[in-house]
Motif scaffolding. Structure first.
Motif, PDB file in Angstrom:
ATOM      1  N   SER A  51      40.382  32.855  -8.115  1.00  0.00           N
ATOM      2  CA  SER A  51      41.153  31.672  -8.518  1.00  0.00           C
ATOM      3  C   SER A  51      40.315  30.761  -9.419  1.00  0.00           C
ATOM      4  O   SER A  51      40.845  29.905 -10.110  1.00  0.00           O
ATOM      5  N   ASP A  92      47.454  34.876 -17.972  1.00  0.00           N
ATOM      6  CA  ASP A  92      47.913  33.884 -16.994  1.00  0.00           C
ATOM      7  C   ASP A  92      48.986  34.460 -16.081  1.00  0.00           C
ATOM      8  O   ASP A  92      49.160  34.024 -14.952  1.00  0.00           O
ATOM      9  N   TYR A  93      49.744  35.427 -16.626  1.00  0.00           N
ATOM     10  CA  TYR A  93      50.841  35.994 -15.857  1.00  0.00           C
ATOM     11  C   TYR A  93      50.672  37.505 -15.740  1.00  0.00           C
ATOM     12  O   TYR A  93      50.638  38.211 -16.743  1.00  0.00           O
ATOM     13  N   GLN A  94      50.552  37.957 -14.520  1.00  0.00           N
ATOM     14  CA  GLN A  94      50.450  39.390 -14.299  1.00  0.00           C
ATOM     15  C   GLN A  94      51.849  39.930 -14.045  1.00  0.00           C
ATOM     16  O   GLN A  94      52.488  39.590 -13.053  1.00  0.00           O
ATOM     17  N   ASN A 152      52.969  37.511 -11.026  1.00  0.00           N
ATOM     18  CA  ASN A 152      52.041  36.780 -10.152  1.00  0.00           C
ATOM     19  C   ASN A 152      52.493  36.878  -8.694  1.00  0.00           C
ATOM     20  O   ASN A 152      52.443  35.901  -7.942  1.00  0.00           O
ATOM     21  N   TRP A 153      52.967  38.062  -8.328  1.00  0.00           N
ATOM     22  CA  TRP A 153      53.363  38.406  -6.954  1.00  0.00           C
ATOM     23  C   TRP A 153      54.535  37.605  -6.432  1.00  0.00           C
ATOM     24  O   TRP A 153      54.659  37.385  -5.241  1.00  0.00           O
ATOM     25  N   LEU A 185      57.001  29.849 -11.144  1.00  0.00           N
ATOM     26  CA  LEU A 185      55.719  30.508 -11.356  1.00  0.00           C
ATOM     27  C   LEU A 185      54.585  29.513 -11.567  1.00  0.00           C
ATOM     28  O   LEU A 185      54.717  28.542 -12.294  1.00  0.00           O
ATOM     29  N   THR A 187      50.183  29.764 -12.390  1.00  0.00           N
ATOM     30  CA  THR A 187      49.341  30.735 -13.084  1.00  0.00           C
ATOM     31  C   THR A 187      48.698  31.690 -12.086  1.00  0.00           C
ATOM     32  O   THR A 187      48.701  31.460 -10.878  1.00  0.00           O
ATOM     33  N   PHE A 188      48.137  32.756 -12.622  1.00  0.00           N
ATOM     34  CA  PHE A 188      47.488  33.753 -11.773  1.00  0.00           C
ATOM     35  C   PHE A 188      46.375  33.116 -10.939  1.00  0.00           C
ATOM     36  O   PHE A 188      46.203  33.423  -9.766  1.00  0.00           O
ATOM     37  N   LYS A 189      45.621  32.217 -11.541  1.00  0.00           N
ATOM     38  CA  LYS A 189      44.530  31.555 -10.813  1.00  0.00           C
ATOM     39  C   LYS A 189      45.074  30.734  -9.646  1.00  0.00           C
ATOM     40  O   LYS A 189      44.516  30.748  -8.549  1.00  0.00           O
ATOM     41  N   THR A 191      47.859  31.219  -8.099  1.00  0.00           N
ATOM     42  CA  THR A 191      48.356  32.169  -7.097  1.00  0.00           C
ATOM     43  C   THR A 191      47.203  32.675  -6.234  1.00  0.00           C
ATOM     44  O   THR A 191      47.329  32.807  -5.013  1.00  0.00           O
TER      45      THR A 191
ATOM     46  N   GLU B 134      50.453  41.140  -1.814  1.00  0.00           N
ATOM     47  CA  GLU B 134      51.318  41.143  -2.997  1.00  0.00           C
ATOM     48  C   GLU B 134      52.661  40.454  -2.795  1.00  0.00           C
ATOM     49  O   GLU B 134      53.594  40.675  -3.573  1.00  0.00           O
TER      50      GLU B 134
END
Lengths: 285, 446
Positions: A51, A92-94, A152-153, A185, A187-189, A191, B134
């Motif tokens: 993160s 930023d977005y997976q 982002n899951w 949503l 960001t990935f960090k 999340t 997940e």
């Protein structure tokens, strides 16, 4: 990272700047306190360092090792075992497209194929603007909502190639994107911080998208005597009848030729080529 | 049960009964639906009596193996002076399986209440939920539900009575199917690579931190509160003698009404399909799994198999997780099996040679078969390799990898031969997609 170095062994990773280290140490203390044995904190700590930098760096691994009194080799062994820890800078977005059998057959292969073409990236690659990292993922426990895409899951259920392309376009344009199940949503960090065990503090995030998705209610509705078999449609499809609507996106047809799963990803899930987690094909070598 | 019974008679929503409430996941909604009443009953009983009660009710594990839940609890040695742990397996990752995640999303308190009851029974003061990482929407709601339960005094200081505290830790995994295997899960929870342990010793004797540990599936534990509240006779009024109670069946694939259907154990796929609109219009069922990809696939001739532990076992498969993945005649079996095998190869932890190497070679051969580059001898070879994996590794992942190979060869060997003789796949993947048969093109704003 894949270079073969001869001679000097790799130097120890640099430390975090003092202020970052101090902040993370405080978080680490809170995580470790949750467990009877400190080593149990390693998985959440790896989420925590992810993160901070968006992927698990050598610095992050060194930090985990130091707070848990482990060697960096012990931390590295764990960090490279689990597929959710990234090993290189990413977006930023997976965007993860399920291509396990059921979703693949129902259209996941076509969605993944079209997204690769649309974004001009391959599996586990990131768009030039640094926004979207595309990946194929394994079964994510939402088969009654197939085909499923995770960002982002968070769940994006009942996708088509058209809806998925629209979604990544929105992400790249900075427009707000809401999952079918989950919260707006982040960001990935951000999340990764929730995954480290720090609750999402955004107002209303827990409540977003309601009690259950439509497919989850299929049996309950029947048991209550609602006779029409529930049909699942994308929840935010404008103007479409929520039940029984045959919905597909304009121009959302699968590619002309899609002979078999050989068009599908052959590599295993995200990892760097030097450290393959699965079968290595001849092409890889 | 009768095939002509109405859905209202066949279905028994218990865990799912209020999922349609807009705020289903909150403590307030849960309390309005008898929430934490089972706990009140249980806490008034001696711990050993709770174990005996759950045993007599006949509740069996809902995570796949069907081991009696009460018996698992009974194995915990008492008075041994060691801490006891309860670990809930919420790592739901078996392909096709999608019951625990919607359950936790809509009704997380049923799990928490069940955990408090279980901790009372096995005399544990620290419990863990190992949730796969997940699924952030579910994690969010678990964080909130645990916070609510602490605030209400169901967890924390004196939760199990004066001087008996209970801590609950929510732990997010990091992406590894193998961690659904209970001993690999324990290694992972200890901060290690998730690799299975040799048994014995079993977790009941030496589990988490080498202390007595119960590992239960989400649905098993979530079924305990209603059982305690409404009684074992009520519980036994559903299902069969050996497989009593209610459970979540997950219908997915080429069906008209995919979703969760909570019914007594022993319902058939034909009954579930009849009530939910059958297969998608104009198509026939070709093959299906009763409980995820690791359970041998079945065909149309098995539509009337009672979906309980004994019934599916007698049909040559396993009830597993009740993940009913249904595929119609447009689906290539070889493509399906190849993809599942790629999954097992990716997820094999690498500890046992037969599984690590065998799944690798299966992928190579299956890709060749699907691409029409194989010989007929390769079909025997995948059968042989699957036999080399099956039963020869520490855990069930290897057995799971062999199951789709064996069962598809049993029912669809000629389809493999077609790929070899015809030099390629005779199926059109586009025909299998959800949008294949749809003519109406509506604009979707995603």
């Amino acid at each position: 990272m894949t270079d073969v170095s001869i001679g000097m062994p790799q130097l120890p990773a640099p430390d975090y700047p003092a202020d970052v280290r101090e902040r993370l140490t405080e978080d680490a203390r809170e995580i470790i306190a949750r467990y009877p044995d400190s080593r149990s904190a390693l998985l959440p700590l790896l989420h925590l360092v992810q993160s901070e930098e968006g992927h698990v760096t050598r610095t992050g691994q060194r930090f985990c090792a130091e707070v848990l009194d482990l060697t960096t080799a012990e931390v590295n062994a764990v960090a490279t075992f689990y597929s959710m820890y990234r090993r290189k800078p990413s977006g930023d977005y997976q965007v993860g497209v399920c291509t396990n059998t059921l979703c693949a057959v129902m259209g996941g292969d076509a969605i993944f194929e079209e997204l690769q073409q649309h974004l001009g990236v391959g599996n586990s690659e990131t768009t030039e603007d640094g926004k979207v990292t595309l990946e194929h993922i394994e079964c994510n426990a939402a088969c009654d909502f197939a085909p499923v895409v995770m960002v982002n899951w968070e769940f994006f259920d009942n996708q088509t190639p058209g809806s998925a392309k629209q979604m990544v376009d929105d992400l790249r344009a900075g427009r707000e994107v809401e999952p079918t199940r989950g919260a707006k949503l982040c960001t990935f960090k951000e999340t990764a911080r929730i995954l480290a065990g720090f609750p999402d503090e955004r107002t209303g995030a827990v409540a977003e998208s309601g009690g259950a998705g439509p497919a989850s209610l299929a049996g309950l509705r029947l048991a209550k005597g609602e006779s029409a078999p529930p049909r699942v449609a994308p929840q935010r499809s404008a103007g479409a009848d929520a039940l029984g609507a045959d919905v597909t996106a304009e121009g959302a047809q699968p590619p002309e030729t899609h002979p078999s799963s050989h068009d599908a990803p052959q590599d295993t899930a995200a990892s760097d080529p030097a450290h393959q987690a699965g079968p290595v094909t001849e092409e890889d070598q | 049960m009768n095939a002509t019974d109405s859905p209202a008679k066949l279905l028994t929503p218990v865990l799912s009964t209020f999922w349609d409430q807009p705020d289903a996941w909150t403590l307030e909604t849960y309390r309005r639906h008898d929430g934490y009443e089972g706990l009140r009953t249980a806490l008034a009983m001696d711990p050993d009596d709770v174990i005996a009660y759950v045993k007599e009710a006949g509740l069996r594990g809902r995570g796949g193996a069907g081991f009696p839940t009460g018996m698992k609890w009974q194995f915990i040695p008492q008075g041994d002076g060691k801490p006891h742990y309860l670990v809930v397996n919420a790592d739901e990752s078996e392909p096709g399986t999608c019951k625990d995640i919607p359950l936790l999303f809509a009704n997380p308190h049923s799990l928490i209440e069940g955990m408090v009851i279980a901790c009372h029974a096995i005399r544990s003061s620290h419990a863990f939920i190992y949730l796969r990482g997940e699924v952030v929407p579910v994690l969010r709601r678990l964080h909130e539900a645990v916070r609510e339960a602490y605030a209400a005094g169901y967890l924390g200081k004196d939760a199990l009575g004066p001087g008996k505290d209970l801590e609950l830790t929510v732990h997010a995994g990091a992406g590894a199917y193998i961690c659904g295997e209970e001993t690999a899960l324990l290694d992972s929870l200890e901060g290690r690579r998730g690799q299975p342990r040799l048994r014995p010793p079993f977790p009941a004797v030496a589990g988490l931190y080498a202390c007595p540990t119960v590992v239960n599936n989400v649905e098993s534990i979530a079924s305990v509160p209603s059982l305690m509240h409404k009684g074992k006779d009520w519980f036994r009024s559903m299902g069969s003698e050996k497989s009593p109670g209610f459970t979540l069946y997950s219908l997915s694939g080429h069906v008209a009404g995919p979703g969760q259907y909570e019914a007594p154990l022993g319902v058939t796929l034909r009954q579930l399909l009849d009530m939910s609109g059958g297969m998608r219009k104009g198509h026939r069922l070709k093959f299906w799994t009763p409980g995820g990809s690791s359970t041998p696939m079945l065909t149309e001739e098995h539509l009337d198999v009672p979906l309980d532990y004994e019934g599916v076992g007698a049909a040559g498969s396993m009830l597993g997780t009740k993940a009913l993945q249904c595929f119609d005649e447009t689906t290539c079996v070889v493509r399906a099996v190849t993809r599942w095998t790629e999954f097992y190869a990716h997820e094999s932890c690498g500890k046992c040679t037969p599984c690590r190497e065998g799944t690798y070679w299966l992928v190579q051969l299956l890709r060749d078969i699907e691409a029409g580059k194989a010989t007929l001898a390769d079909i025997d070879k995948i059968d042989d390799i699957a036999d080399t994996i099956n039963g020869k590794s520490f855990c069930a992942l290897g057995d799971g990898a062999a199951a789709p190979i064996f069962s598809s060869l049993k029912h669809f060997r000629e389809e493999y031969e077609q790929h070899v003789n015809g030099r390629g796949c005779p199926f059109d993947p586009a025909a299998s997609t959800v949008w294949a048969d749809k003519t109406a093109h509506l604009e979707v704003k995603a």
